[in-house]
Design a protein around this motif. Structure first.
Motif, PDB file in Angstrom:
ATOM      1  N   LEU A  28       2.556  10.690   1.670  1.00 51.48           N
ATOM      2  CA  LEU A  28       3.080   9.156   2.733  1.00 51.48           C
ATOM      3  C   LEU A  28       2.886   9.857   3.803  1.00 51.48           C
ATOM      4  CD1 LEU A  28       2.731   7.210   3.789  1.00 51.48           C
ATOM      5  CD2 LEU A  28       4.456   6.134   3.339  1.00 51.48           C
ATOM      6  N   VAL A  29       2.585  10.809   5.092  1.00 54.74           N
ATOM      7  CA  VAL A  29       2.700  11.185   6.276  1.00 54.74           C
ATOM      8  C   VAL A  29       3.713  10.217   7.623  1.00 54.74           C
ATOM      9  CG1 VAL A  29       1.913  12.131   8.395  1.00 54.74           C
ATOM     10  CG2 VAL A  29       1.119  12.736   5.926  1.00 54.74           C
ATOM     11  N   GLY A  30       2.780   8.724   6.949  1.00 54.03           N
ATOM     12  CA  GLY A  30       3.952   7.532   7.926  1.00 54.03           C
ATOM     13  C   GLY A  30       2.460   6.169   8.404  1.00 54.03           C
ATOM     14  N   ASP A  31       3.632   5.022   8.190  1.00 55.11           N
ATOM     15  CA  ASP A  31       3.142   3.933   7.519  1.00 55.11           C
ATOM     16  C   ASP A  31       2.757   3.363   9.432  1.00 55.11           C
ATOM     17  OD1 ASP A  31       5.095   1.325   7.019  1.00 55.11           O
ATOM     18  OD2 ASP A  31       5.996   3.401   6.370  1.00 55.11           O
ATOM     19  N   PHE A  32       2.184   2.381   9.580  1.00 55.56           N
ATOM     20  CA  PHE A  32       1.547   2.258  11.042  1.00 55.56           C
ATOM     21  C   PHE A  32       1.543   0.447  10.833  1.00 55.56           C
ATOM     22  CE2 PHE A  32       1.360   7.282  10.599  1.00 55.56           C
ATOM     23  CZ  PHE A  32       2.787   7.454  11.815  1.00 55.56           C
TER      24      PHE A  32
ATOM     25  N   ILE B 246       1.096  -1.269   0.114  1.00 55.96           N
ATOM     26  CA  ILE B 246       0.030  -0.141   0.035  1.00 55.96           C
ATOM     27  C   ILE B 246       0.865   1.099  -0.271  1.00 55.96           C
ATOM     28  CG2 ILE B 246      -1.928   1.149   1.392  1.00 55.96           C
ATOM     29  CD1 ILE B 246      -2.550  -1.843   2.264  1.00 55.96           C
ATOM     30  N   THR B 247       2.068   1.353   0.897  1.00 54.80           N
ATOM     31  CA  THR B 247       2.809   2.254   0.822  1.00 54.80           C
ATOM     32  C   THR B 247       3.403   2.829  -0.179  1.00 54.80           C
ATOM     33  OG1 THR B 247       4.822   1.381   1.962  1.00 54.80           O
ATOM     34  CG2 THR B 247       3.183   2.129   2.752  1.00 54.80           C
TER      35      THR B 247
ATOM     36  N   ASN C 123       3.020   6.136  -2.413  1.00 51.41           N
ATOM     37  CA  ASN C 123       4.090   7.229  -3.207  1.00 51.41           C
ATOM     38  C   ASN C 123       4.472   6.724  -4.788  1.00 51.41           C
ATOM     39  OD1 ASN C 123       5.104   7.437  -0.256  1.00 51.41           O
ATOM     40  ND2 ASN C 123       6.291   5.209  -0.323  1.00 51.41           N
ATOM     41  N   ASN C 124       3.668   5.731  -5.317  1.00 49.32           N
ATOM     42  CA  ASN C 124       3.775   6.866  -6.654  1.00 49.32           C
ATOM     43  C   ASN C 124       2.604   7.752  -7.140  1.00 49.32           C
ATOM     44  OD1 ASN C 124       5.978   5.094  -7.542  1.00 49.32           O
ATOM     45  ND2 ASN C 124       4.930   2.825  -7.191  1.00 49.32           N
ATOM     46  N   HIS C 125       1.812   7.585  -6.236  1.00 57.35           N
ATOM     47  CA  HIS C 125       0.878   8.385  -7.245  1.00 57.35           C
ATOM     48  C   HIS C 125       0.092  10.101  -6.658  1.00 57.35           C
ATOM     49  CE1 HIS C 125      -3.111  10.049  -7.367  1.00 57.35           C
ATOM     50  NE2 HIS C 125      -3.716   8.641  -7.964  1.00 57.35           N
TER      51      HIS C 125
END
Length: 231
Positions: free
Chosen positions: A30-34, A18-19, A23-25
């Motif tokens: 993206l602020v962060g992934d958790f 998903i990240t 990032n490709n859009h």
């Protein structure tokens, strides 16, 4: 325009997928992934987030419980391996619901919907100025902020009073305070936010809009004076 977003998924592989899509859009930041809701909530207390890509089935705190604990809810795109939660997801006013595995086309379609919704909420109408959307009686209503007289806490709801009518909305005062222009609206009491342009007179205890006397907190009188540019 870019939407600030976070990804919340306990699966490291799915989170990575998903990240990468985020990032490709070109319209997403993206602020962060958790891996869990607790870390995500901590991040959102510091950073402004417009959109959450949210897994539903997570240990300790699932996606729905996570949303129940948020005072200010960004747009939500649910991501899950099951279709069973779709109805409940849209009870949470979800922007979209994606089933794993997620194709690029389906992801892009969901993001486009989020961008369109963001524009609807925040763009300016040339005729009547800024507006917001509120959800009342299962309908989304477009309300021009220039017509709002005051907003009042009403139990688990808030009452939005305009020049024409009033509507009860399942929301928090804090959420409305964040959505409205600080140049035009002021929280004068724990239970009231007023449109400064609508105030006709005030004293040490009340601000008056028409025949309605709105309680004025002791420490808000000076703020109101400044807002009205009264020496």
């Amino acid at each position: 325009m870019k939407l600030n977003c976070v990804v919340v998924d306990d699966s490291s592989i799915q989170r990575m997928i998903i990240t990468k899509l985020v990032n490709n859009h070109q319209s997403l930041n993206l602020v962060g992934d958790f891996s869990n809701a607790i870390e995500a909530k901590s991040c959102m207390s510091i950073h402004s987030v417009d959109l959450i890509f949210l897994d539903i089935e997570m240990p300790i705190i699932n996606g729905f419980d996570f949303l129940d604990g948020l005072k200010n809810k960004p747009q939500i795109i649910f991501i899950t391996s099951k279709a069973d939660y779709a109805v409940k997801a849209f009870d949470y006013d979800a922007t979209d619901y994606l089933q794993k595995p997620i194709s690029v086309d389906r992801f892009d379609s969901a993001v486009k919907r989020a961008i369109d919704m963001h524009k609807l909420r925040h763009e300016v109408s040339e005729e009547e100025g800024d507006y917001i959307f509120i959800k009342s009686n299962l309908k989304k209503l477009k309300v021009f902020t220039s017509k709002i007289k005051w907003i009042e806490a009403y139990g688990d709801y808030v009452k939005v009073v305009t020049d024409e009518d009033s509507n009860l909305v399942l929301s928090t005062m804090k959420s409305f305070e964040n959505d409205l222009s600080k140049d035009r609206f002021l929280r004068v009491h724990k239970s009231f936010i007023v449109n400064i342009d609508k105030i006709e007179r005030f004293n040490s205890k009340f601000a008056e809009i028409g025949v309605t006397k709105i309680p004025l907190s002791r420490n808000k009188k000076d703020d109101l004076k400044k807002a009205l540019a009264i020496a």
